[in-house]
Write a protein that holds these residues in place. Structure first.
Motif: not given
Length: 328
Positions: A26, A30, A157, A167, A234-235, A318
């Motif tokens: 992740t 990101r 993040l 990010r 992607w969380r 992303p």
């Protein structure tokens, strides 16, 4: 009820390598870099970690060696994809195959050997608490680390300046570069950090979850991690939920094998993977504009709950994921 809590605790334990690897991936994605070498890296790290632990009789050295393998593979991927601008997907896939074959070749002397393992370490006082103690405090250090890594990744993040930069690297690297950030250097750093976590996840298989070493020891878990990261949008928290869901499916499939002996064992083994593919298809469907248009034609009584469900399922990658960055 006690058996239910024990079963849930088993799911939390079984998901720990997936959680560690998924948090690492992740972070990498990101930052705009997809590490498709995950499965091979985990296998090579699992083999190396076990081999070093057997040779030195030291589990910590085994994890350190596995982390180093993860970092080295990430550096190789970075050289070709970040510095030379080659396809991240193509390079990662080749590295996955190379690391898989290397793990089989170099790990042959260690197949089915006994070796050291991560010790069981219940937390005094907390382990005796009803329900909570069974779920969270009767494990080993690797599983505790997987618990802590989830909020740590989310905090990193979303609540730190570095996380904001990471990010932005995955969304608008040109804008970050305009503010004086070295995009390539930062992407290298996040890719290596992710690789270290993937390497540790590999060692978690051979030194904790499935103690020992054998061919295809992680059973395709690296590919599942890639799918779970997509499922999780992607969380970190949602990605972790995907890891626990897959672990629950694996345990359910294993137990159903004894209850349904007429079903071929191979079918039971692949069932969780098929279910994860269906879940990914559902997530992708939720992101389709066609579905949104169809839902918009429904009465309000159906439209609102469906839109709420679609909003939760939608996953947007992303914007710069997989795209090489060239300095202006």
């Amino acid at each position: 009820m006690n058996q239910l809590w024990i079963d849930i605790a088993a799911v939390l334990a079984a998901a720990s390598p997936l959680v560690i690897a998924a948090m690492g991936e992740t972070i990498s994605e990101r930052a705009g870099v997809i590490n498709l070498s995950l499965d091979g890296t985990m296998l090579l790290a699992a083999m190396t970690g076990f081999a070093v632990a057997v040779t030195t009789q030291n589990v910590l050295l085994g994890f350190g060696a596995a982390a180093l393998i993860g970092a080295l593979v990430a550096v190789v991927l970075g050289v070709f994809s970040i510095t030379l601008g080659q396809s991240q997907t193509a390079v990662g896939f080749v590295l996955a195959l190379l690391c898989t074959d290397l793990s089989s070749f170099l790990g042959a002397p260690f197949v089915r050997l006994p070796g050291p393992a991560v010790p069981f370490m219940p937390i005094p006082g907390l382990a005796d608490l009803p329900v909570v103690g069974t779920l969270f405090f009767r494990h080993d250090p690797v599983i505790y680390a997987s618990f802590l890594l989830i909020p740590a990744t989310a905090y990193f993040l979303y609540a730190t300046r570095v996380g904001l930069i990471v990010r932005a690297l995955g969304e608008r690297p040109a804008a970050v570069y305009a503010r004086g950030v070295d995009v390539q250097r930062w992407r290298y750093a996040m890719l290596i950090l992710g690789g270290v976590l993937v390497g540790i996840a590999g060692a978690a298989f051979s030194l904790d979850l499935k103690q020992g070493w054998s061919y295809r020891h992680t059973f395709g878990s690296g590919w599942i991690v890639l799918a779970i990261v997509i499922f999780g949008g992607w969380r970190p928290l949602r990605v972790a939920l995907g890891c626990y869901l897959f672990a629950a499916l694996e345990i359910l499939a294993t137990r159903s094998q004894s209850a349904l002996p007429d079903i071929p064992a191979q079918l039971v083994q692949v069932a969780p993977f098929v279910l994860m593919i269906l879940v990914l298809a559902l997530v992708n469907l939720a992101s389709s504009p066609l579905i949104l248009r169809r839902v918009a034609t429904l009465p309000d009584v159906w439209q609102r709950p469906l839109l709420a469900m679609i909003g939760r399922l939608r996953a947007t990658a992303p914007a710069a994921l997989g795209q090489p960055f060239e300095r202006p």
